[in-house]
Design an enzyme around this catalytic site. Structure first.
Site, PDB file in Angstrom:
ATOM      1  N   LYS A  56       0.834  -1.209   0.000  1.00 56.83           N
ATOM      2  CA  LYS A  56       0.000   0.000   0.000  1.00 56.83           C
ATOM      3  C   LYS A  56       0.869   1.259   0.000  1.00 56.83           C
ATOM      4  CE  LYS A  56      -1.800   1.506   4.071  1.00 56.83           C
ATOM      5  NZ  LYS A  56      -1.475   2.906   4.395  1.00 56.83           N
ATOM      6  N   ASN A  57       1.844   1.304   0.908  1.00 58.94           N
ATOM      7  CA  ASN A  57       2.588   2.549   1.091  1.00 58.94           C
ATOM      8  C   ASN A  57       3.636   2.801   0.007  1.00 58.94           C
ATOM      9  OD1 ASN A  57       0.979   3.088   3.223  1.00 58.94           O
ATOM     10  ND2 ASN A  57       2.497   2.581   4.811  1.00 58.94           N
ATOM     11  N   ARG A  65      -4.903  10.493   4.375  1.00 59.67           N
ATOM     12  CA  ARG A  65      -3.888  11.537   4.509  1.00 59.67           C
ATOM     13  C   ARG A  65      -2.855  11.487   3.404  1.00 59.67           C
ATOM     14  NH1 ARG A  65      -2.906  13.885   9.103  1.00 59.67           N
ATOM     15  NH2 ARG A  65      -0.736  13.978   8.484  1.00 59.67           N
ATOM     16  N   CYS A 125      -5.021  12.739  13.253  1.00 53.92           N
ATOM     17  CA  CYS A 125      -5.698  11.463  12.994  1.00 53.92           C
ATOM     18  C   CYS A 125      -5.603  10.609  14.248  1.00 53.92           C
ATOM     19  CB  CYS A 125      -5.123  10.769  11.781  1.00 53.92           C
ATOM     20  SG  CYS A 125      -3.607   9.919  12.088  1.00 53.92           S
ATOM     21  N   ARG A 137       0.385  14.420  13.433  1.00 51.71           N
ATOM     22  CA  ARG A 137       0.870  14.239  12.065  1.00 51.71           C
ATOM     23  C   ARG A 137       0.890  15.511  11.205  1.00 51.71           C
ATOM     24  NH1 ARG A 137      -1.454   8.662   9.774  1.00 51.71           N
ATOM     25  NH2 ARG A 137       0.457   8.722   8.572  1.00 51.71           N
ATOM     26  N   ASP A 142       4.444   0.412  12.137  1.00 56.11           N
ATOM     27  CA  ASP A 142       3.257  -0.246  11.568  1.00 56.11           C
ATOM     28  C   ASP A 142       3.127  -1.715  11.991  1.00 56.11           C
ATOM     29  OD1 ASP A 142       2.538   2.098  10.354  1.00 56.11           O
ATOM     30  OD2 ASP A 142       3.314   1.567   8.374  1.00 56.11           O
ATOM     31  N   ARG A 144      -8.824  -0.523   4.254  1.00 60.43           N
ATOM     32  CA  ARG A 144      -7.921   0.492   3.706  1.00 60.43           C
ATOM     33  C   ARG A 144      -6.557  -0.112   3.408  1.00 60.43           C
ATOM     34  NH1 ARG A 144      -6.655   4.839   7.403  1.00 60.43           N
ATOM     35  NH2 ARG A 144      -5.224   5.128   5.685  1.00 60.43           N
TER      36      ARG A 144
END
Ligand code: EPU
Length: 421
Positions: free
Chosen positions: A22-23, A93, A117, A122, A308, A400
């Site tokens: 994802k990132n 974000r 968040c 952040r 994470d 997500r």
């Protein structure tokens, strides 16, 4: 809102394929804005954040074509707006990642300022200070960042703090700047590296990739010829399923992944008693039916232990032998899962940014609520070993970031089902 119901108690066994990261996918989709010709991105994970990014690009007038294998072709030649509206930024974000490419290629961007968040405040000051130093005229009005420039200018940027999306935004911006930009104290996360490789494949001139000093020689155009690029595998998804194997005393093999980007996580799993074996693109974890041992760790930027994966290791410590001490150093409020785990019987004490957890024999099922993506993952992991049926609410957070989580866990032998509402 969908919910997940998990019946705990089964050790997981089997093999699954890991999806694209994802990132890495999010900045790479944003970086496609820099390309003259259409680009094709492969190994895109099936995730809600990807849909949001596609919607964001689509609203700017960019054309997107998705085939049945989730390859996305992106053609930005039809772009007609340089705006990232609040309604999309508030749900994701990472929308801030369009700021650098829009400004570098079109000289203009209007991006809603992401608010706080669930995991911390952040801010994006490092992104904005860097772009200002490169010559952009930036103002914040009515909750929007307005940025303008004729052409960005290369310069020396020393980042005040290691920031992943900050490094990515500045890196993308620098590719089309006039002259050389050096980004010092850059994030070294594999997703930043993947983005840099993608940019170079489009014709950017980036050196120092994988190190904390990135040197970018600006070019006039990127992506003159169409390219195809496959996103790297998701190390956090990989780590989460490894913990699922470890917490249940099971044996799992994860394919289509990259062991060498998970060193810190694999070390901690070994310390927890897992027998880990790896090949070029797979990892196998075998607990030989044993309970995990508690582990202590501190989160920090890559290559140290990732924030994470913090929530998942707290879930592991809940049922491990001994006491595990976990310190979170990246985000100030990333322990929302602790209260939910306590409702399942976990013995966890919070002292400022440290969670001290004494393992117990078994968690008991309870209705729990997900508050952010990785917190949700930790609740699913807890559900896998709890006595009874755990109901995890608000799982849109999971959607997500985890591609088909219930299918993958079912494939490993878990009893889990989605209850639509
Ligand atoms: N920070 C600032 N100013 C800035 C930017 C960051 O003070 O301008 C601070 C943050 O508040 C935080 C620290 O720097 O305390 C590091 O934050 P970073 O900017 O690295 O986080 P991010 O880029 O917003 C990415 C991932 C996160 C992951 C973090 C840390 C993406 C899209 N998101 O966020 O992923 O936790 O890096 O590794 O890449 C997730 O996938 O669940 C997730 C939250």
């Amino acid at each position: 809102m969908d919910k997940l119901i998990i019946t705990g108690g089964m050790p997981l066994h089997g093999e699954i394929r890991i999806s694209g990261a994802k990132n890495a996918a999010l900045p790479i989709l944003a970086a496609a804005l820099l390309s003259e010709a259409p680009v094709i991105i492969g190994n895109i994970p099936h995730l809600h954040d990807i849909t949001t990014t596609m919607e964001l690009l689509g609203r700017m007038g960019v054309q997107l074509l998705v085939d049945e294998k989730m390859n996305i072709e992106i053609d930005s030649s039809t772009i007609s707006s340089y705006d990232a509206p609040y309604e999309l930024v508030k749900t994701m974000r990472a929308s801030i990642l369009v700021l650098g490419p829009l400004l570098a290629r079109y000289g203009e961007a209007h991006v809603s300022l992401p608010g706080g968040c669930a995991i911390g405040s952040r801010p994006v000051d490092i992104h904005l200070n860097g772009l200002t130093k490169m010559g952009a005229d930036i103002s914040v009005e009515n909750g929007y960042i307005h940025a303008k420039v004729n052409r960005l200018k290369g310069c020396r940027l020393v980042l005040e703090q290691v920031t992943v999306t900050g490094t990515e935004n500045l890196l993308m911006a620098a590719t089309l700047a006039d002259g050389i930009t050096t980004i010092e104290n850059a994030a070294r996360e594999p997703e930043v590296t993947d983005l840099a490789h993608f940019l170079n494949k489009m014709g950017a001139k980036i050196t120092g990739i994988g190190s904390s000093v990135l040197v970018v020689e600006g070019v006039d155009k990127l992506g003159v010829d169409s390219i195809h690029y496959d996103i790297l595998p998701d190390r956090i998804e990989t780590g989460t399923y490894l913990v699922a194997g470890a917490i249940t005393g099971g044996k799992v093999k994860l394919k289509n992944t990259r062991p060498h980007i998970l060193d810190a996580v694999l070390d901690k799993l070994t310390e927890a008693g897992a027998d880990i074996s790896t090949g070029e693109d797979w990892i196998q974890l075998d607990m030989h039916g044993n309970k995990p041992k508690a582990v202590s760790l501190r989160t920090a930027p890559y290559p140290a232990f990732p924030t994470d994966m913090q929530a998942q290791f707290i879930a592991l410590n809940c049922v491990a032998e001994g006491v595990g001490i976990i310190t979170e150093t990246i985000f100030e409020n990333r322990f929302m899962h602790v209260q939910e785990l306590q409702r399942m019987g976990a013995d966890i004490r919070l002292e400022s940014n440290t969670a001290i957890c004494t393992g117990i024999d078994r968690l008991t099922a309870a209705p729990v609520m997900a508050t952010d993506l990785r917190a949700s993952a930790s609740l699913v992991l807890a559900g896998l070993i709890a006595q009874g049926n755990t109901l995890v609410d608000r799982i849109y957070h999971i959607d997500r970031g985890y591609d088909h989580i219930e299918e993958k866990l079912t494939q490993l032998g878990a009893t889990i089902r989605r209850v639509p509402k």
